[in-house]
Scaffold this motif. Structure first.
Motif, mmCIF file in Angstrom:
data_model
loop_
_atom_site.group_PDB
_atom_site.id
_atom_site.type_symbol
_atom_site.label_atom_id
_atom_site.label_comp_id
_atom_site.label_asym_id
_atom_site.label_seq_id
_atom_site.Cartn_x
_atom_site.Cartn_y
_atom_site.Cartn_z
ATOM 1 N N SER A 48 27.049 8.804 -10.175
ATOM 2 C CA SER A 48 26.059 8.186 -11.056
ATOM 3 C C SER A 48 26.713 7.000 -11.739
ATOM 4 N N GLY A 49 25.888 6.157 -12.323
ATOM 5 C CA GLY A 49 26.433 4.989 -12.993
ATOM 6 C C GLY A 49 25.502 4.464 -14.058
ATOM 7 N N GLY A 50 26.039 3.543 -14.845
ATOM 8 C CA GLY A 50 25.254 2.958 -15.914
ATOM 9 C C GLY A 50 25.712 1.556 -16.241
ATOM 10 N N LEU A 51 24.943 0.907 -17.095
ATOM 11 C CA LEU A 51 25.228 -0.444 -17.570
ATOM 12 C C LEU A 51 24.169 -0.827 -18.598
ATOM 13 N N VAL A 52 24.352 -1.971 -19.224
ATOM 14 C CA VAL A 52 23.373 -2.512 -20.173
ATOM 15 C C VAL A 52 23.004 -3.911 -19.713
ATOM 16 N N VAL A 53 21.695 -4.213 -19.706
ATOM 17 C CA VAL A 53 21.213 -5.543 -19.334
ATOM 18 C C VAL A 53 20.365 -6.078 -20.479
ATOM 19 N N LYS A 54 20.727 -7.262 -20.954
ATOM 20 C CA LYS A 54 19.944 -7.962 -21.974
ATOM 21 C C LYS A 54 19.415 -9.249 -21.354
ATOM 22 N N VAL A 55 18.262 -9.702 -21.823
ATOM 23 C CA VAL A 55 17.657 -10.927 -21.300
ATOM 24 C C VAL A 55 17.178 -11.796 -22.456
ATOM 25 N N ARG A 56 17.292 -13.094 -22.254
ATOM 26 C CA ARG A 56 16.650 -14.087 -23.123
ATOM 27 C C ARG A 56 15.725 -14.889 -22.236
ATOM 28 N N GLY A 57 14.546 -15.198 -22.740
ATOM 29 C CA GLY A 57 13.589 -15.955 -21.945
ATOM 30 C C GLY A 57 12.616 -15.028 -21.256
ATOM 31 N N THR A 58 12.282 -15.348 -20.024
ATOM 32 C CA THR A 58 11.295 -14.617 -19.245
ATOM 33 C C THR A 58 11.721 -13.163 -19.016
ATOM 34 N N ASP A 59 10.771 -12.234 -19.172
ATOM 35 C CA ASP A 59 11.041 -10.827 -18.870
ATOM 36 C C ASP A 59 11.439 -10.694 -17.406
ATOM 37 N N GLU A 60 12.265 -9.717 -17.133
ATOM 38 C CA GLU A 60 12.737 -9.458 -15.773
ATOM 39 C C GLU A 60 12.551 -7.985 -15.443
ATOM 40 N N MET A 61 12.640 -7.675 -14.165
ATOM 41 C CA MET A 61 12.640 -6.298 -13.672
ATOM 42 C C MET A 61 13.885 -6.129 -12.821
ATOM 43 N N LEU A 62 14.667 -5.081 -13.085
ATOM 44 C CA LEU A 62 15.757 -4.720 -12.181
ATOM 45 C C LEU A 62 15.107 -4.002 -11.019
ATOM 46 N N THR A 63 15.196 -4.589 -9.821
ATOM 47 C CA THR A 63 14.492 -4.040 -8.659
ATOM 48 C C THR A 63 15.418 -3.428 -7.616
ATOM 49 N N GLY A 64 16.713 -3.642 -7.759
ATOM 50 C CA GLY A 64 17.622 -3.060 -6.776
ATOM 51 C C GLY A 64 19.068 -3.282 -7.137
ATOM 52 N N VAL A 65 19.917 -2.423 -6.588
ATOM 53 C CA VAL A 65 21.361 -2.518 -6.776
ATOM 54 C C VAL A 65 22.007 -2.149 -5.453
ATOM 55 N N THR A 66 23.033 -2.902 -5.083
ATOM 56 C CA THR A 66 23.840 -2.561 -3.911
ATOM 57 C C THR A 66 25.307 -2.619 -4.313
ATOM 58 N N THR A 67 26.133 -1.961 -3.528
ATOM 59 C CA THR A 67 27.577 -1.969 -3.757
ATOM 60 C C THR A 67 28.287 -1.568 -2.479
ATOM 61 N N ASP A 68 29.503 -2.051 -2.323
ATOM 62 C CA ASP A 68 30.333 -1.608 -1.205
ATOM 63 C C ASP A 68 30.923 -0.229 -1.476
ATOM 64 N N ALA A 69 30.773 0.270 -2.720
ATOM 65 C CA ALA A 69 31.342 1.562 -3.096
ATOM 66 C C ALA A 69 30.480 2.738 -2.649
ATOM 67 N N ALA A 70 29.287 2.456 -2.106
ATOM 68 C CA ALA A 70 28.394 3.537 -1.671
ATOM 69 C C ALA A 70 27.473 3.033 -0.568
ATOM 70 N N ASP A 71 26.937 3.967 0.186
ATOM 71 C CA ASP A 71 25.996 3.605 1.250
ATOM 72 C C ASP A 71 24.689 3.076 0.677
ATOM 73 N N SER A 72 24.230 3.670 -0.431
ATOM 74 C CA SER A 72 22.987 3.222 -1.058
ATOM 75 C C SER A 72 23.010 3.529 -2.544
ATOM 76 N N VAL A 73 22.179 2.788 -3.286
ATOM 77 C CA VAL A 73 22.052 2.975 -4.731
ATOM 78 C C VAL A 73 20.565 3.066 -5.050
#
Length: 152
Positions: A48-73
């Motif tokens: 499992s994993g975590g993080l914090v995302v802050k935005v200024r300006g236009t709202d955003e959506m986190l739609t995906g994450v990839t990494t070489d550390a796993a087959d899928s996220v």
């Protein structure tokens, strides 16, 4: 804070600092911090994993994450239902100025499947995050996630 250019793929491009600069209309500035991946217990392949995302300006959506550390996220929610933990995969998480995205243990989080068993506590892995403004404009951002132990 990192300023994102209005490009689809930003991997390898220089990011311009935008801590105090105004964000142009229709654009966003994203800041990602505290990224981590919890080392799976007993050599299992699911982390499992975590993080914090802050935005200024236009709202955003986190739609995906990839990494070489796993087959899928996958993006997951977590809620307690009559004393039972229920996790569900979701397609995206919103990020707004008023409501930063916090992915953490015991709440919404990342699930990594097929975790690279050659990694150890103290190592790090790149996470490639894909964001969408909901109108077809996507941007990608890369951040380092520290591999931490179960008790960290």
């Amino acid at each position: 804070m990192k300023r994102l250019l209005p490009a689809v793929a930003l991997i390898g491009l220089g990011l311009v600092a935008a801590c105090s600069n105004p964000v142009p209309e229709g654009e966003s500035a994203l800041d990602i911090s505290g990224a981590y991946i919890v080392m799976p217990a007993g050599g299992q392949g699911i982390a499992s994993g975590g993080l914090v995302v802050k935005v200024r300006g236009t709202d955003e959506m986190l739609t995906g994450v990839t990494t070489d550390a796993a087959d899928s996220v996958e993006l997951h929610t977590m809620a307690m239902d009559n004393g039972v933990m229920r996790m569900r995969q979701v397609e995206s998480f919103p990020v707004t100025e008023k409501a930063p995205l916090v992915l953490e243990r015991g709440g919404n989080h990342l699930m990594l499947f097929g975790f690279d068993k050659s990694l150890a506590v103290g190592d790090s892995a790149d996470l490639v995050l894909t964001f969408s403004d909901g109108q077809g404009k996507e941007q990608m951002m890369v951040t380092k996630a520290e591999i931490i132990g179960q008790a960290d």
